[in-house]
Write a protein that holds these residues in place. Structure first.
Motif, short mmCIF file in Angstrom:
data_model
loop_
_atom_site.label_atom_id
_atom_site.label_comp_id
_atom_site.label_asym_id
_atom_site.label_seq_id
_atom_site.Cartn_x
_atom_site.Cartn_y
_atom_site.Cartn_z
N THR A 156 -6.25 -8.31 0.05
CA THR A 156 -6.15 -8.31 1.52
C THR A 156 -5.33 -7.12 1.96
OG1 THR A 156 -4.25 -9.78 1.37
CG2 THR A 156 -6.37 -10.82 1.82
N LEU A 157 -5.73 -6.52 3.06
CA LEU A 157 -5.06 -5.32 3.56
C LEU A 157 -4.76 -5.46 5.04
CD1 LEU A 157 -7.40 -2.63 1.93
CD2 LEU A 157 -5.08 -3.22 1.17
N SER A 158 -3.78 -4.71 5.48
CA SER A 158 -3.41 -4.69 6.90
C SER A 158 -4.62 -4.30 7.76
CB SER A 158 -2.28 -3.67 7.10
OG SER A 158 -2.09 -3.42 8.47
N LYS A 159 -4.63 -4.76 8.99
CA LYS A 159 -5.72 -4.40 9.92
C LYS A 159 -5.43 -3.07 10.59
CE LYS A 159 -7.65 -8.91 10.89
NZ LYS A 159 -6.89 -9.64 9.85
N GLU A 160 -4.24 -2.56 10.36
CA GLU A 160 -3.85 -1.26 10.93
C GLU A 160 -4.19 -0.22 9.86
OE1 GLU A 160 -2.37 2.09 11.94
OE2 GLU A 160 -1.03 1.20 10.46
N PRO A 161 -5.07 0.77 10.18
CA PRO A 161 -5.59 1.64 9.13
C PRO A 161 -4.53 2.37 8.30
CG PRO A 161 -6.28 2.39 11.33
CD PRO A 161 -5.65 1.05 11.50
N PHE A 162 -3.56 3.02 8.94
CA PHE A 162 -2.61 3.82 8.15
C PHE A 162 -1.74 2.92 7.26
CE2 PHE A 162 -2.82 7.42 11.51
CZ PHE A 162 -4.06 7.79 11.01
N MET A 163 -1.49 1.71 7.73
CA MET A 163 -0.75 0.75 6.91
C MET A 163 -1.60 0.32 5.71
SD MET A 163 2.07 -0.74 6.65
CE MET A 163 2.97 -0.92 8.18
N ALA A 164 -2.89 0.10 5.98
CA ALA A 164 -3.80 -0.29 4.89
C ALA A 164 -3.92 0.85 3.86
CB ALA A 164 -5.18 -0.64 5.47
N PHE A 165 -3.95 2.10 4.31
CA PHE A 165 -4.01 3.24 3.38
C PHE A 165 -2.81 3.15 2.42
CE2 PHE A 165 -6.16 6.58 6.44
CZ PHE A 165 -7.20 5.71 6.65
N ARG A 166 -1.65 2.88 3.05
CA ARG A 166 -0.39 2.86 2.29
C ARG A 166 -0.39 1.74 1.25
NH1 ARG A 166 4.25 2.47 6.45
NH2 ARG A 166 3.12 4.28 7.23
N GLU A 167 -1.01 0.60 1.61
CA GLU A 167 -0.95 -0.58 0.73
C GLU A 167 -1.99 -0.56 -0.39
OE1 GLU A 167 -0.10 -3.79 4.35
OE2 GLU A 167 -2.09 -3.61 3.47
N PHE A 168 -3.10 0.12 -0.16
CA PHE A 168 -4.30 -0.11 -0.98
C PHE A 168 -4.10 0.02 -2.50
CE2 PHE A 168 -8.29 1.77 -2.85
CZ PHE A 168 -8.92 0.56 -3.03
N TYR A 169 -3.67 1.17 -2.98
CA TYR A 169 -3.61 1.36 -4.44
C TYR A 169 -2.64 0.38 -5.10
CZ TYR A 169 -6.32 5.71 -4.13
OH TYR A 169 -7.29 6.65 -3.93
N SER A 170 -1.53 0.12 -4.41
CA SER A 170 -0.54 -0.79 -4.95
C SER A 170 -1.11 -2.21 -5.03
CB SER A 170 0.70 -0.75 -4.06
OG SER A 170 1.76 -1.35 -4.69
N ALA A 171 -1.80 -2.61 -3.97
CA ALA A 171 -2.40 -3.95 -3.93
C ALA A 171 -3.48 -4.08 -5.01
CB ALA A 171 -3.01 -4.20 -2.55
N LEU A 172 -4.22 -3.00 -5.22
CA LEU A 172 -5.28 -3.04 -6.23
C LEU A 172 -4.69 -3.19 -7.64
CD1 LEU A 172 -8.37 -2.80 -6.38
CD2 LEU A 172 -8.11 -0.32 -6.62
N ARG A 173 -3.59 -2.47 -7.88
CA ARG A 173 -2.92 -2.58 -9.18
C ARG A 173 -2.36 -3.98 -9.40
NH1 ARG A 173 -1.00 1.95 -12.28
NH2 ARG A 173 -1.97 3.77 -11.36
N GLU A 174 -1.72 -4.52 -8.35
CA GLU A 174 -1.14 -5.86 -8.46
C GLU A 174 -2.23 -6.88 -8.78
OE1 GLU A 174 1.32 -7.64 -5.24
OE2 GLU A 174 2.36 -5.69 -5.47
N ALA A 175 -3.34 -6.76 -8.06
CA ALA A 175 -4.45 -7.69 -8.28
C ALA A 175 -4.98 -7.54 -9.72
CB ALA A 175 -5.56 -7.43 -7.27
N SER A 176 -5.03 -6.32 -10.18
CA SER A 176 -5.54 -6.06 -11.52
C SER A 176 -4.61 -6.63 -12.59
CB SER A 176 -5.73 -4.56 -11.72
OG SER A 176 -6.42 -4.29 -12.90
N ASN A 177 -3.32 -6.70 -12.27
CA ASN A 177 -2.33 -7.25 -13.21
C ASN A 177 -2.21 -8.77 -13.13
OD1 ASN A 177 -1.71 -4.73 -14.18
ND2 ASN A 177 -0.01 -4.41 -12.75
N SER A 178 -2.90 -9.40 -12.18
CA SER A 178 -2.81 -10.86 -12.03
C SER A 178 -3.62 -11.54 -13.14
CB SER A 178 -3.37 -11.27 -10.67
OG SER A 178 -4.78 -11.20 -10.70
N THR A 179 -3.56 -12.88 -13.18
CA THR A 179 -4.29 -13.60 -14.23
C THR A 179 -5.75 -13.86 -13.83
OG1 THR A 179 -3.53 -15.65 -13.28
CG2 THR A 179 -2.23 -14.76 -15.13
N ALA A 180 -6.12 -13.52 -12.60
CA ALA A 180 -7.50 -13.77 -12.14
C ALA A 180 -8.49 -12.97 -12.97
CB ALA A 180 -7.62 -13.41 -10.67
N ASP A 181 -9.74 -13.46 -13.02
CA ASP A 181 -10.76 -12.77 -13.82
C ASP A 181 -11.36 -11.58 -13.09
OD1 ASP A 181 -10.65 -14.58 -15.99
OD2 ASP A 181 -11.74 -16.03 -14.76
#
Ligand code: TXA
Ligand code: MG
Length: 335
Positions: free
Chosen positions: A279-304
């Protein structure tokens, strides 16, 4: 001077490479006049030699010293946007080796807007070549901890510069000046600075130009089909109302997916038991800032698997930079 900065300088002066914070993403930096360091960058990233590096400078003077064709357009754009997330592709001169530019006669130059990066380049007195500090084809790093985990076995020293403010790589623009005094402007990678902002500055400076479409493979960096990929399957969906049905569709599609896409391995689950929603912010520049970090976190989770429900507003121009990266990071799209 700060002891970490001193350490980074010592490593660079001994033909080594260091993790360097910038406002866009962290870079893996080496001195442009050290063949050994440049080779280490390619080896550490496992990056093919056909993909050229961006050179980072701390002043416009330093940028001029790398090109054979500093011109009105590069002057206007650098005055307006540097230090900042804009890379200019210009004709190179002999101070830039073919190793850095992959044999092209042009070089990518930018002045990063991060005090530590500027301090480092100023103190060293030599421009630093730096691609994003991730293994080739993988997710870009926006925190020191990302760089540390990416290059754990290589033990790369990385400066602590906080979370990157912009969060997506720089906008890349190629400038060509013809004998007719007309310029050709090409957008090679979208980023926080939009092409409209760039064209407005050229118009304000009464510079005549043609906007041309990027076509060639190397000229368009993120133009490989896949890029920025996490280790787990990252799947774009239209909605998540019925996860079981979605799992079924994804499972079927995963079967036909190779274990490696364009050289990048992804870990495919045998069966899908759980997902994590990005999930990402609805504000574009905030979402830009969050994206790679959020993707890494999700990738490190236990989900498949990681899923992302693509919102309709992603079609608005302001979302283009993120939309492009999400499409390249995705292993699958499921309707
Ligand atoms: O924000 C950024 O630009 C970050 C930070 C660290 O500065 N750097 C970055 O570097 O994104 P990298 O290597 O991940 O992506 C740079 C892209 C490459 O894919 C390459 O194809 C393109 O820039 N590039 C570099 N020199 C070029 C040239 N002479 N002509 C065309 N494309 C070039
Ligand atoms: Mg990169």
């Amino acid at each position: 001077m700060d002891s970490n900065l001193l350490k980074a300088i010592e490593i660079l002066n001994n033909d080594g490479i260091v993790g360097m914070p910038t406002e866009t993403v962290y870079g893996l930096a080496g001195k442009i006049n050290s063949k050994e360091a440049i080779n280490k960058i390619f080896a550490t990233k496992e990056r093919p030699f056909f993909d050229p590096l961006i050179v980072h400078v701390a002043s416009i003077e330093q940028a001029k010293s790398l090109t054979s064709q500093w011109n009105l357009a590069s002057e206007a754009l650098s005055q307006e946007f540097w230090p900042g997330p804009l890379t200019l592709i210009l004709k190179k001169n002999d101070s830039v080796s073919d190793l850095i530019t992959s044999g092209l006669d042009t070089v990518g130059i930018r002045m990063p807007n991060h005090p530590l990066a500027l301090d480092l380049i100023k103190t060293i007195g030599v421009p630093l070549a730096a691609p994003s500090a991730n293994k080739f084809g993988k997710t870009s790093p926006t925190k020191k901890s990302h760089v540390d985990s990416e290059f754990e076995s290589e033990e790369i020293f990385c400066l602590e510069g906080g979370s990157c403010e912009v969060g997506l790589e720089s906008t890349i623009v190629k400038i060509e000046l013809f004998e007719s005094n007309e310029y050709s402007i090409q957008l090679l990678r979208s980023g926080r600075i939009s092409i409209d902002e760039i064209l407005r500055v050229l118009e304000k400076n009464k510079i005549k130009f043609n906007l041309t479409q990027a076509i060639s493979k190397i000229e368009a960096p993120g133009q490989m089909k896949h890029h920025y990929m996490p280790n787990k399957p990252f799947i774009l969906v239209n909605d998540l109302a019925n996860p079981t049905a979605i799992y079924q569709k994804i499972s079927n599609s995963l079967l036909s997916l190779p274990d490696q896409i364009e050289g990048v391995k992804i870990i495919k689950p045998k069966t899908i038991k759980s997902h994590i929603e990005l999930t990402l912010s609805k504000e574009p520049f905030m979402a830009f800032r969050e994206f790679y970090s959020a993707l890494r976190e999700a990738s490190n989770s236990t989900a498949d698997i990681i899923v992302f429900v693509r919102p309709d507003y992603f079609d608005l121009p302001v979302w283009t930079p993120l939309n492009e990266r999400i499409n390249k990071a995705a292993s699958l799209k499921v309707d």
